[in-house]
Design an enzyme around this catalytic site. Sequence first.
Site, short mmCIF file in Angstrom:
data_model
loop_
_atom_site.label_atom_id
_atom_site.label_comp_id
_atom_site.label_asym_id
_atom_site.label_seq_id
_atom_site.Cartn_x
_atom_site.Cartn_y
_atom_site.Cartn_z
CD GLU A 261 -20.68 40.54 -14.43
OE1 GLU A 261 -21.41 41.29 -14.99
OE2 GLU A 261 -19.54 41.09 -14.21
CG ASN B 75 -16.11 35.34 -13.32
OD1 ASN B 75 -15.21 34.98 -12.51
ND2 ASN B 75 -15.93 36.49 -14.12
CG HIS C 257 -14.68 43.94 -9.35
ND1 HIS C 257 -13.48 44.28 -9.90
CD2 HIS C 257 -15.57 43.11 -10.38
CE1 HIS C 257 -13.66 43.44 -11.08
NE2 HIS C 257 -14.50 42.65 -11.41
CD GLU D 53 -14.05 39.87 -13.51
OE1 GLU D 53 -14.35 40.91 -13.37
OE2 GLU D 53 -14.61 38.69 -14.40
CG ASP E 89 -10.72 45.94 -9.07
OD1 ASP E 89 -11.92 45.74 -8.27
OD2 ASP E 89 -11.08 45.82 -10.15
#
Length: 331
Positions: A144, A186, A222, A250, A252
């Site tokens: 990030e 990432n 996300h 990651e 979801d």
Amino acid sequence: AAVRTAAGPTQAGGVPLRDLAAERGVRIGAAANPYLLERAPDYRALLAEQYGSMTAENAMKWDSLQPERGVYDFSTADVLAEFADEHGQDMRGHTLLWHNQNPEWLDEGGFEPEELRSIMRDHIGTVVGEHFKGRVYAWDVINEPFRDGSGELRPNLWLNTLGEDYIAEALRMAHEADPDARLYINDFNIEGRNPKSDALYALAKSLLEEGAPLHGIGFQGHFHAGGVPEDMVENMRRFTDLGLEVTVTELDVSIEVPASEAELRTQARDYRAVVENCLQVSDCTGVTVWGVGDADSWIPSWFPGRGAALPFDEDYAPKPAFGSLQEALGG
């Protein structure tokens, strides 16, 4: 409902996701929590049965591995690495440099550039080289690095002290520590074309031009239900056109709780779309979901009123999203 009735909490039914993914030449993985591995048998069984790779959710972050300067604690991270070895899973390291979850001694140390650079080299060398070399196939070296919703680098300990070169320096240190590991940047909200993904593309291109050992980009994924961008494939391909690999790291898909059947169907379509998007990109290596069951998800604590974000519910029973993952992988 038929799937849920037929499948028990540790046997989801059909061909495991990890086997379907292997047949397609990609990995399907999950983020894992060592405490749940030890305390929740259903969690442990599903993680072993369904996923061929594992990412450390928190156990490899700086505050876990080096809580005091020069004092390393690999006990919880090793629980994950040993589980992965036991169950034939590839291990992904997360993360080396981030603006969160740093120990107080590091964040508040007031180090001059050379001392901070030495601390960074020692940490990366110890973690990547001395301890996990050959056991972790890829590292999120930089996590990030950009501000939320913009193309500006995020002010953090590393940028403020070492300048923009901290990214290339960290990549070189990690490559020196383990030349065989795949090294990633990432980030989130980069899945479609926007100012943030444009800035990351420019950074990646610049790093490659200067010879920095960058191998891949992690698209966190996300999403809110219905939020998978239509240009995700096009966006991923511009990075692979640079010679990089891409991974959904990651994933979801959160919905408002309590979840309705319609929302669960939308969520299932999103899971399927993400996997299908990856399969359309030749250098997309796979997809990792950020957790196993809804009871373990980080979403409710950060976004009150939202949750139910994973393919298995709070009792580790499969949801429609699990079936859509199987279908996307050819099951």
